[in-house]
Design a protein around this motif. Structure first.
Motif, PDB file in Angstrom:
ATOM      1  N   SER A   1      -2.512  -1.196  10.092  1.00  0.00           N
ATOM      2  CA  SER A   1      -3.569  -0.187  10.010  1.00  0.00           C
ATOM      3  C   SER A   1      -2.977   1.151  10.438  1.00  0.00           C
ATOM      4  O   SER A   1      -2.274   1.234  11.454  1.00  0.00           O
ATOM      5  CB  SER A   1      -4.737  -0.542  10.933  1.00  0.00           C
ATOM      6  OG  SER A   1      -5.302  -1.780  10.562  1.00  0.00           O
TER       7      SER A   1
ATOM      8  N   PRO B   1     -12.383   4.104   2.942  1.00  0.00           N
ATOM      9  CA  PRO B   1     -12.696   4.230   4.371  1.00  0.00           C
ATOM     10  C   PRO B   1     -14.189   4.279   4.679  1.00  0.00           C
ATOM     11  O   PRO B   1     -14.591   3.977   5.810  1.00  0.00           O
ATOM     12  CB  PRO B   1     -11.998   5.540   4.766  1.00  0.00           C
ATOM     13  CG  PRO B   1     -10.846   5.643   3.815  1.00  0.00           C
ATOM     14  CD  PRO B   1     -11.359   5.099   2.543  1.00  0.00           C
TER      15      PRO B   1
ATOM     16  N   TRP C   1       0.869  -1.191   0.000  1.00  0.00           N
ATOM     17  CA  TRP C   1       0.000   0.000   0.000  1.00  0.00           C
ATOM     18  C   TRP C   1       0.896   1.228   0.000  1.00  0.00           C
ATOM     19  O   TRP C   1       1.724   1.403   0.883  1.00  0.00           O
ATOM     20  CB  TRP C   1      -0.898  -0.021   1.234  1.00  0.00           C
ATOM     21  CG  TRP C   1      -1.937   1.069   1.269  1.00  0.00           C
ATOM     22  CD1 TRP C   1      -1.725   2.398   1.342  1.00  0.00           C
ATOM     23  CD2 TRP C   1      -3.358   0.887   1.256  1.00  0.00           C
ATOM     24  NE1 TRP C   1      -2.893   3.088   1.370  1.00  0.00           N
ATOM     25  CE2 TRP C   1      -3.938   2.177   1.324  1.00  0.00           C
ATOM     26  CE3 TRP C   1      -4.193  -0.228   1.197  1.00  0.00           C
ATOM     27  CZ2 TRP C   1      -5.308   2.385   1.337  1.00  0.00           C
ATOM     28  CZ3 TRP C   1      -5.564  -0.027   1.218  1.00  0.00           C
ATOM     29  CH2 TRP C   1      -6.119   1.273   1.276  1.00  0.00           C
TER      30      TRP C   1
ATOM     31  N   SER D   1      -4.921   5.854   4.447  1.00  0.00           N
ATOM     32  CA  SER D   1      -4.776   4.935   5.588  1.00  0.00           C
ATOM     33  C   SER D   1      -4.978   3.517   5.092  1.00  0.00           C
ATOM     34  O   SER D   1      -6.006   3.209   4.467  1.00  0.00           O
ATOM     35  CB  SER D   1      -5.792   5.254   6.683  1.00  0.00           C
ATOM     36  OG  SER D   1      -5.574   6.547   7.213  1.00  0.00           O
ATOM     37  N   SER D   2      -4.025   2.662   5.365  1.00  0.00           N
ATOM     38  CA  SER D   2      -4.177   1.242   5.031  1.00  0.00           C
ATOM     39  C   SER D   2      -4.930   0.545   6.155  1.00  0.00           C
ATOM     40  O   SER D   2      -4.892   0.967   7.317  1.00  0.00           O
ATOM     41  CB  SER D   2      -2.803   0.602   4.831  1.00  0.00           C
ATOM     42  OG  SER D   2      -2.089   0.606   6.054  1.00  0.00           O
ATOM     43  N   ASN D   3      -5.600  -0.540   5.784  1.00  0.00           N
ATOM     44  CA  ASN D   3      -6.364  -1.293   6.778  1.00  0.00           C
ATOM     45  C   ASN D   3      -6.725  -2.640   6.166  1.00  0.00           C
ATOM     46  O   ASN D   3      -7.271  -2.703   5.051  1.00  0.00           O
ATOM     47  CB  ASN D   3      -7.636  -0.536   7.154  1.00  0.00           C
ATOM     48  CG  ASN D   3      -8.294  -1.077   8.403  1.00  0.00           C
ATOM     49  OD1 ASN D   3      -8.405  -2.291   8.586  1.00  0.00           O
ATOM     50  ND2 ASN D   3      -8.738  -0.186   9.276  1.00  0.00           N
ATOM     51  N   PRO D   4      -6.468  -3.749   6.849  1.00  0.00           N
ATOM     52  CA  PRO D   4      -6.829  -5.065   6.297  1.00  0.00           C
ATOM     53  C   PRO D   4      -8.333  -5.248   6.142  1.00  0.00           C
ATOM     54  O   PRO D   4      -8.771  -6.068   5.315  1.00  0.00           O
ATOM     55  CB  PRO D   4      -6.249  -6.051   7.322  1.00  0.00           C
ATOM     56  CG  PRO D   4      -6.039  -5.266   8.550  1.00  0.00           C
ATOM     57  CD  PRO D   4      -5.778  -3.866   8.128  1.00  0.00           C
TER      58      PRO D   4
ATOM     59  N   SER E   1       3.287   0.795   3.061  1.00  0.00           N
ATOM     60  CA  SER E   1       3.104  -0.250   4.077  1.00  0.00           C
ATOM     61  C   SER E   1       2.899  -1.567   3.339  1.00  0.00           C
ATOM     62  O   SER E   1       2.236  -1.618   2.292  1.00  0.00           O
ATOM     63  CB  SER E   1       1.876   0.069   4.950  1.00  0.00           C
ATOM     64  OG  SER E   1       1.644  -0.977   5.872  1.00  0.00           O
TER      65      SER E   1
ATOM     66  N   TYR F   1     -10.261  -3.203   4.785  1.00  0.00           N
ATOM     67  CA  TYR F   1     -10.688  -2.677   3.481  1.00  0.00           C
ATOM     68  C   TYR F   1     -10.739  -3.787   2.430  1.00  0.00           C
ATOM     69  O   TYR F   1     -11.233  -3.564   1.316  1.00  0.00           O
ATOM     70  CB  TYR F   1      -9.724  -1.583   2.993  1.00  0.00           C
ATOM     71  CG  TYR F   1      -9.728  -0.322   3.829  1.00  0.00           C
ATOM     72  CD1 TYR F   1     -10.759  -0.054   4.725  1.00  0.00           C
ATOM     73  CD2 TYR F   1      -8.692   0.608   3.720  1.00  0.00           C
ATOM     74  CE1 TYR F   1     -10.760   1.103   5.497  1.00  0.00           C
ATOM     75  CE2 TYR F   1      -8.683   1.767   4.477  1.00  0.00           C
ATOM     76  CZ  TYR F   1      -9.717   2.006   5.367  1.00  0.00           C
ATOM     77  OH  TYR F   1      -9.711   3.165   6.124  1.00  0.00           O
TER      78      TYR F   1
END
Length: 226
Positions: free
Chosen positions: A185, A214, A149, A157-160, A194, A162
């Motif tokens: 995250s 998001p 990412w 913002s990265s987030n699993p 990331s 998503y």
């Protein structure tokens, strides 16, 4: 008684007698007059008719019309046959952007000038995710995604969470949240990145991976072959 003398009475003056016109002169006058009268009579008789130059052109009979129409019809059909033999090239429709695939980065616009650049570097099947809290896969194996990412502009913002997946039958896969080296995250500044893993307990075969923003609105799909 006187005697009157009577002299001889003078003769009355002679009346000139018109000279008799010769016959050939009468004939010369009568013939032209007769010709004039004859032309007037003939002109009045023929005035109601049409002259040969005013007569309509002869119309071809119905029996002869095919012979006349055939060359015209063939001449008209030639352009149509030529157009059918050489059809005009159809305008090419604009190509849709290629769908994201494994190994190739794709752009996800998150709004407000925030743009992320995401790459699924690999997608492999694993029987375990190498963690003490992991349980065996209900469907026999895990689909393990190696995700990179990056932030192209703004702030993302990265987030699993998503990421989600479903099998070929449309059944949603369970995500294993205890995978080793899981995608972190948090905010990622421009130029920063990331990297981490995401694991899905999903049935064998083709898998569709969905990536959301998001607000949890789907932004992209990646097809994973079986």
């Amino acid at each position: 008684m006187t005697h009157q003398s009577f002299g001889p009475i003078p003769p009355a003056p002679a009346v000139p007698v018109a000279a008799k016109r010769p016959y050939y002169r009468k004939k010369r006058f009568v013939i032209p007059t007769g010709l004039v009268l004859l032309s007037i009579v003939l002109g009045s008789c023929g005035g109601g008719g049409k002259s040969a130059t005013d007569a309509p052109a002869p119309v071809a009979s119905s029996s002869s019309s095919p012979a006349v129409a055939a060359p015209i019809e063939s001449a008209k059909s030639q352009p149509a046959e030529a157009a059918a033999a050489n059809p005009a090239p159809a305008a090419e429709a604009p190509k849709a952007p290629a769908a994201p695939t494994v190994g190739k980065p794709f752009i996800m616009d998150l709004g407000n000038g925030d743009v992320a650049r995401i790459t699924i570097l690999s997608a492999v099947r694993k029987t375990s995710v190498n963690t003490q809290f992991s349980t065996p896969a209900k469907n026999g194996s895990y689909l393990l995604l190696d995700v990179l990412w990056e932030t192209s502009s703004g702030e993302t913002s990265s987030n699993p969470f998503y990421f989600s997946a479903k099998d070929a039958n449309g059944r949603k896969a369970d995500q294993n949240l205890f995978v080793d080296d899981q995608l972190g995250s948090g905010k990622i500044l421009p130029g920063d990145k990331s990297r981490g893993f995401i694991a899905f307990d999903v049935a064998p075969g083709p898998v569709t991976v969905m990536i959301s923003d998001p607000l949890m609105q789907e932004a992209a799909r990646v097809q994973i072959p079986g």
